[in-house]
Design a protein around this motif. Structure first.
Motif: not given
Length: 291
Positions: A54-77
């Protein structure tokens, strides 16, 4: 044979304490984190329930985490592209034969030697819209210039990336410089005799010979970008909103601020999986370059 076998046993006995300490500080936390990722562990609410994936599925529903992943990808690249291009350029400058060579190689490492938290706090003041030195410098060329760097999403992200580059770029360049030192000057002399220009020498000699070194360096530097926490913590605290919260910062917030241990463990395991996948791909690329 008995003497050799005895020496081997003595060697194992001597390193056993280190192996036990290393196992306790590395293997145990990993196993515990993996187990917690399948539980809903919320200390403040006294919850400790098995929830499976359930925790793994909730990750893809969490807007805060999605935003963090988005910036992490931009930041790293963006950061790694900057490290490679600017790092190679800076390494070439440091490799030039000048009397100030040793002095330049020494002072260029000052930003890298400074603690990241100190740099983050200093950058927070430097990017201040009213009395920060960044805006003050720009005002010397553009009248009445005023930009709230750490208030807007895009400008705050740009500021974080620029500070990260300023801090770690010198270290990347020094490591690339070590690769340049192994290229014999005779190769360049031969190319010069054949009529090759400096640009041609760079693309035909320098770049191919340091390519493997640069690609190898990308592995640890990318890992450091993926796990970066202190710069964001000191500079923006994840703001504005959650727009500069890297995934490592989000994991720390969930674990130590929200005390949501299960969810934080899930994010940590997913980040570890991404890091392992990247390392495997990068190492395979390095082996192909060897061939």
């Amino acid at each position: 044979m008995k003497t050799k076998s005895k020496k081997i046993w003595i060697a194992w006995i001597m390193i056993l304490p280190i192996l036990l300490i290393r196992g306790f500080t590395t293997i145990y936390p990993f196993i515990k984190t993996l187990i917690n990722s399948f539980y809903d562990v919320r200390i403040l609410k006294g919850v400790n329930e098995f929830v499976g994936f359930a925790n793994y599925f909730n990750v893809f529903k969490d807007r805060k985490v999605i935003t963090s992943i988005e910036f992490t990808v931009i930041f790293v690249i963006v950061s790694m592209i900057g490290h490679v291009i600017l790092g190679v350029g800076l390494a070439l400058i440091l490799n030039m034969k000048t009397k100030l060579k040793r002095f330049l190689r020494t002072i260029v490492l000052i930003p890298w030697a400074m603690p990241t938290v100190v740099i983050g706090m200093a950058a927070k003041w430097a990017f201040n819209d009213k009395y920060g030195l960044i805006n003050d410098f720009i005002r010397r060329f553009v009248d009445d210039f005023s930009l709230s760097w750490l208030v807007g999403t895009d400008t705050a992200r740009i500021a974080v990336i620029l500070v990260d580059l300023w801090k770690d770029l010198p270290f990347f360049a020094i490591l690339v410089l070590s690769g340049l030192q192994f290229i014999s000057s005779d190769i360049y002399e031969a190319a010069k005799v054949d009529g090759a220009s400096k640009i041609q020498s760079f693309f035909r000699i320098t770049l191919p010979l340091i390519a493997r070194n640069v690609v190898t360096l990308c592995i640890p530097f990318t890992m450091w970008r993926l796990t970066m926490f202190d710069l964001v913590y000191a500079m923006t605290s994840g703001g504005p909103g959650e727009d500069t919260a890297l995934i490592a910062y989000r994991i720390t917030t969930e674990a130590f601020t929200n005390l949501n241990i299960g969810y934080a463990s899930t994010l940590a395991i997913m980040l570890l999986a991404v890091m392992l996948l990247f390392s495997a791909v990068n190492l395979k690329l390095v082996k192909r370059m060897e061939v």
